[in-house]
Design an enzyme around this catalytic site. Structure first.
Site, mmCIF file in Angstrom:
data_model
loop_
_atom_site.group_PDB
_atom_site.id
_atom_site.type_symbol
_atom_site.label_atom_id
_atom_site.label_comp_id
_atom_site.label_asym_id
_atom_site.label_seq_id
_atom_site.Cartn_x
_atom_site.Cartn_y
_atom_site.Cartn_z
ATOM 1 N N ASP A 51 -5.708 -4.960 -1.103
ATOM 2 C CA ASP A 51 -5.602 -6.001 -1.986
ATOM 3 C C ASP A 51 -5.721 -7.347 -1.113
ATOM 4 O O ASP A 51 -4.664 -7.631 -0.297
ATOM 5 C CB ASP A 51 -4.097 -6.247 -2.682
ATOM 6 C CG ASP A 51 -4.120 -7.323 -3.504
ATOM 7 O OD1 ASP A 51 -4.143 -7.024 -4.681
ATOM 8 O OD2 ASP A 51 -3.373 -8.363 -3.092
ATOM 9 N N TYR A 56 -6.032 -16.251 1.311
ATOM 10 C CA TYR A 56 -5.359 -15.255 2.463
ATOM 11 C C TYR A 56 -6.169 -15.597 3.811
ATOM 12 O O TYR A 56 -5.850 -15.223 5.013
ATOM 13 C CB TYR A 56 -5.332 -13.916 2.309
ATOM 14 C CG TYR A 56 -4.342 -13.260 1.189
ATOM 15 C CD1 TYR A 56 -3.449 -14.172 0.420
ATOM 16 C CD2 TYR A 56 -4.423 -12.171 0.830
ATOM 17 C CE1 TYR A 56 -2.826 -13.836 -0.448
ATOM 18 C CE2 TYR A 56 -3.426 -11.731 -0.445
ATOM 19 C CZ TYR A 56 -2.634 -12.526 -0.971
ATOM 20 O OH TYR A 56 -2.142 -12.225 -2.187
ATOM 21 N N LYS A 81 -9.249 -12.534 -5.165
ATOM 22 C CA LYS A 81 -8.554 -13.314 -6.029
ATOM 23 C C LYS A 81 -9.052 -14.917 -6.167
ATOM 24 O O LYS A 81 -9.436 -15.164 -4.818
ATOM 25 C CB LYS A 81 -7.063 -13.528 -6.057
ATOM 26 C CG LYS A 81 -6.344 -12.015 -5.736
ATOM 27 C CD LYS A 81 -4.774 -12.201 -5.846
ATOM 28 C CE LYS A 81 -4.230 -10.782 -5.240
ATOM 29 N NZ LYS A 81 -4.044 -10.720 -3.988
ATOM 30 N N HIS A 114 -5.576 -15.913 -9.630
ATOM 31 C CA HIS A 114 -4.396 -15.704 -8.579
ATOM 32 C C HIS A 114 -3.229 -16.421 -9.323
ATOM 33 O O HIS A 114 -2.038 -15.571 -9.367
ATOM 34 C CB HIS A 114 -4.699 -16.416 -7.305
ATOM 35 C CG HIS A 114 -4.073 -15.984 -6.388
ATOM 36 N ND1 HIS A 114 -4.300 -15.725 -4.964
ATOM 37 C CD2 HIS A 114 -2.868 -15.572 -6.304
ATOM 38 C CE1 HIS A 114 -3.678 -15.448 -4.426
ATOM 39 N NE2 HIS A 114 -2.359 -15.140 -4.813
HETATM 40 P P1 NAD Z 1 5.941 -6.719 0.820
HETATM 41 O O1 NAD Z 1 7.230 -6.544 -0.106
HETATM 42 O O2 NAD Z 1 5.187 -5.714 0.843
HETATM 43 O O3 NAD Z 1 7.057 -6.971 2.137
HETATM 44 C C1 NAD Z 1 6.005 -7.034 3.210
HETATM 45 C C2 NAD Z 1 7.097 -7.268 4.365
HETATM 46 O O4 NAD Z 1 8.108 -5.977 4.189
HETATM 47 C C3 NAD Z 1 6.556 -6.916 5.707
HETATM 48 O O5 NAD Z 1 6.342 -8.199 6.396
HETATM 49 C C4 NAD Z 1 7.455 -6.301 6.525
HETATM 50 O O6 NAD Z 1 8.451 -7.345 7.070
HETATM 51 C C5 NAD Z 1 8.203 -5.725 5.411
HETATM 52 N N1 NAD Z 1 7.865 -4.319 5.676
HETATM 53 C C6 NAD Z 1 6.770 -3.599 5.206
HETATM 54 N N2 NAD Z 1 6.913 -2.299 5.431
HETATM 55 C C7 NAD Z 1 8.033 -1.949 5.836
HETATM 56 C C8 NAD Z 1 8.864 -0.631 6.148
HETATM 57 N N3 NAD Z 1 8.172 0.416 6.244
HETATM 58 N N4 NAD Z 1 9.957 -0.780 6.480
HETATM 59 C C9 NAD Z 1 10.732 -1.955 6.654
HETATM 60 N N5 NAD Z 1 9.973 -3.212 6.329
HETATM 61 C C10 NAD Z 1 8.602 -3.195 5.898
HETATM 62 O O7 NAD Z 1 5.401 -8.211 0.276
HETATM 63 P P2 NAD Z 1 4.000 -9.029 0.205
HETATM 64 O O8 NAD Z 1 3.280 -8.736 1.243
HETATM 65 O O9 NAD Z 1 4.267 -10.235 -0.060
HETATM 66 O O10 NAD Z 1 3.447 -7.894 -0.965
HETATM 67 C C11 NAD Z 1 2.206 -7.106 -1.026
HETATM 68 C C12 NAD Z 1 1.036 -7.500 -1.206
HETATM 69 O O11 NAD Z 1 0.888 -8.207 -2.522
HETATM 70 C C13 NAD Z 1 0.754 -8.859 -0.480
HETATM 71 O O12 NAD Z 1 0.303 -8.353 1.003
HETATM 72 C C14 NAD Z 1 -0.648 -9.402 -1.183
HETATM 73 O O13 NAD Z 1 -1.681 -8.497 -1.223
HETATM 74 C C15 NAD Z 1 0.038 -9.360 -2.615
HETATM 75 N N6 NAD Z 1 0.768 -10.546 -2.873
HETATM 76 C C16 NAD Z 1 0.375 -11.139 -3.906
HETATM 77 C C17 NAD Z 1 0.758 -12.325 -4.505
HETATM 78 C C18 NAD Z 1 0.192 -13.045 -5.834
HETATM 79 O O14 NAD Z 1 0.699 -13.999 -5.957
HETATM 80 N N7 NAD Z 1 -0.596 -12.256 -6.607
HETATM 81 C C19 NAD Z 1 2.008 -12.968 -3.716
HETATM 82 C C20 NAD Z 1 2.196 -12.282 -2.560
HETATM 83 C C21 NAD Z 1 1.749 -11.100 -2.222
#
Ligand code: NAD
Length: 281
Positions: A51, A56, A81, A114
């Site tokens: 994704d 990004y 997106k 998005h």
């Molecule tokens: P997430 O909830 O996946 O959190 C990521 C953070 O969690 C990492 O930076 C790390 O610090 C921690 N983490 C990851 N694996 C872990 C583990 N096993 N143990 C402990 N901590 C851990 O948040 P995200 O990255 O914001 O969301 C996931 C994906 O969703 C993004 O990478 C992106 O592709 C998407 N996203 C979309 C939007 C949107 O507006 N559509 C916004 C934000 C994110």
């Protein structure tokens, strides 16, 4: 933790019959120079669903990792997106084509608007362009992200293709039950962003989560991701650590009991950590 390849990620069938791996890998905030390495790790570990988004700024790195992997294109599921400033009837198609170019692909599996960016008032005309892209075969499915019920209602009333997904902030502390249920009733599948609450809350230290994790010999992150999976939600946690990427992929050798699922569901606290969709324009 030892790396373990689990080939059996479940798939979800979207409303146009496209199948999406329910567990993927997100790359929000992955630095462009690091993206190729991070996505290569993910593909090596067995992730097949990535994704990304134009904003990004790491589509090129994602594309390089895909090309270098030599995996058959049909084994991959790639989402990107449309950024807010590219919304509009004349600007959406060039933005999409620029994304394809950066990814080095002929088509994406899923293309999303998005944010609704309601003050621009261009999400309907932009989505109509996505309908044309779908028709052309350059996206296998189209959908939206961060849409609230009124935005979805307007789209359903004014356009022809029901969005395949709505990608929204979603985690045990912020469950959006009305929005998820609205989607379910209309054939719009919910994808969770921030499934682990982006590291911005104490979710992974929550005593309920840590107790359930200890019982299963799994980590808190695995328990939270498993909770999403068992609810039918599509997730793609992000990490730049190969060890954590392996951990987040290792979700299919245990199951939460109905009581454990319910206990996590009871953690709801209406805690939005990301931006308000009405205010991102
Ligand atoms: P997430 O909830 O996946 O959190 C990521 C953070 O969690 C990492 O930076 C790390 O610090 C921690 N983490 C990851 N694996 C872990 C583990 N096993 N143990 C402990 N901590 C851990 O948040 P995200 O990255 O914001 O969301 C996931 C994906 O969703 C993004 O990478 C992106 O592709 C998407 N996203 C979309 C939007 C949107 O507006 N559509 C916004 C934000 C994110």
């Amino acid at each position: 933790m030892a790396e373990k390849i689990t080939p059996s990620v479940p798939h979800v069938e979207l409303n146009n019959k496209t199948r999406i791996p329910q567990l993927g890998f997100g790359v929000f905030l992955v630095d462009p120079p690091e993206a190729q390495r991070v996505v290569t790790d993910a593909l090596e570990l067995g992730y097949r669903h990535i994704d990304t988004a134009a904003i990004y700024k790491n589509e090129e790195g994602v594309g390089r990792a895909i090309a270098a992997s030599a995996l058959p294109r049909e084994d991959l599921f790639i989402t990107t997106k449309l950024w807010n400033t590219d919304q509009g009837k004349d600007t959406t198609l060039p933005a999409f084509e620029a994304s394809l170019d950066r990814l080095g692909l002929d088509y994406v599996d899923l293309y999303l608007v998005h944010w609704p960016a309601p003050q621009r008032d261009t999400y309907v005309e932009s989505y109509r362009v996505l309908e044309g892209i779908l028709d052309s075969g350059r996206a296998r499915a189209i959908g939206v992200s961060n849409f609230l019920i009124p935005h979805l209602e307007r789209l359903l009333a004014e356009t022809g293709v029901v969005p395949a997904v709505n990608q929204i902030e979603l985690h045990p502390y912020y469950q959006r039950r009305d929005l998820v249920e609205f989607g379910r009733s209309r054939g719009i599948h919910t994808e969770a962003w921030g499934p682990l609450s982006q590291g911005k809350s104490a979710l992974l230290e929550d005593p309920m989560i840590t107790a359930i994790a200890a019982k299963h010999g799994k980590t808190p992150a695995q328990v939270v991701l498993r909770w999403h999976i068992q609810r039918g939600i599509i997730v793609f946690p992000k990490t730049t650590s190969r060890a954590r990427a392996a951990e987040n992929f290792d979700l299919f050798d245990f199951e939460l009991t109905p009581d454990e699922q319910a206990a996590i569901t009871n953690l709801e606290r209406d805690l939005r950590l990301g931006a308000d969709p009405l205010e991102v324009n």
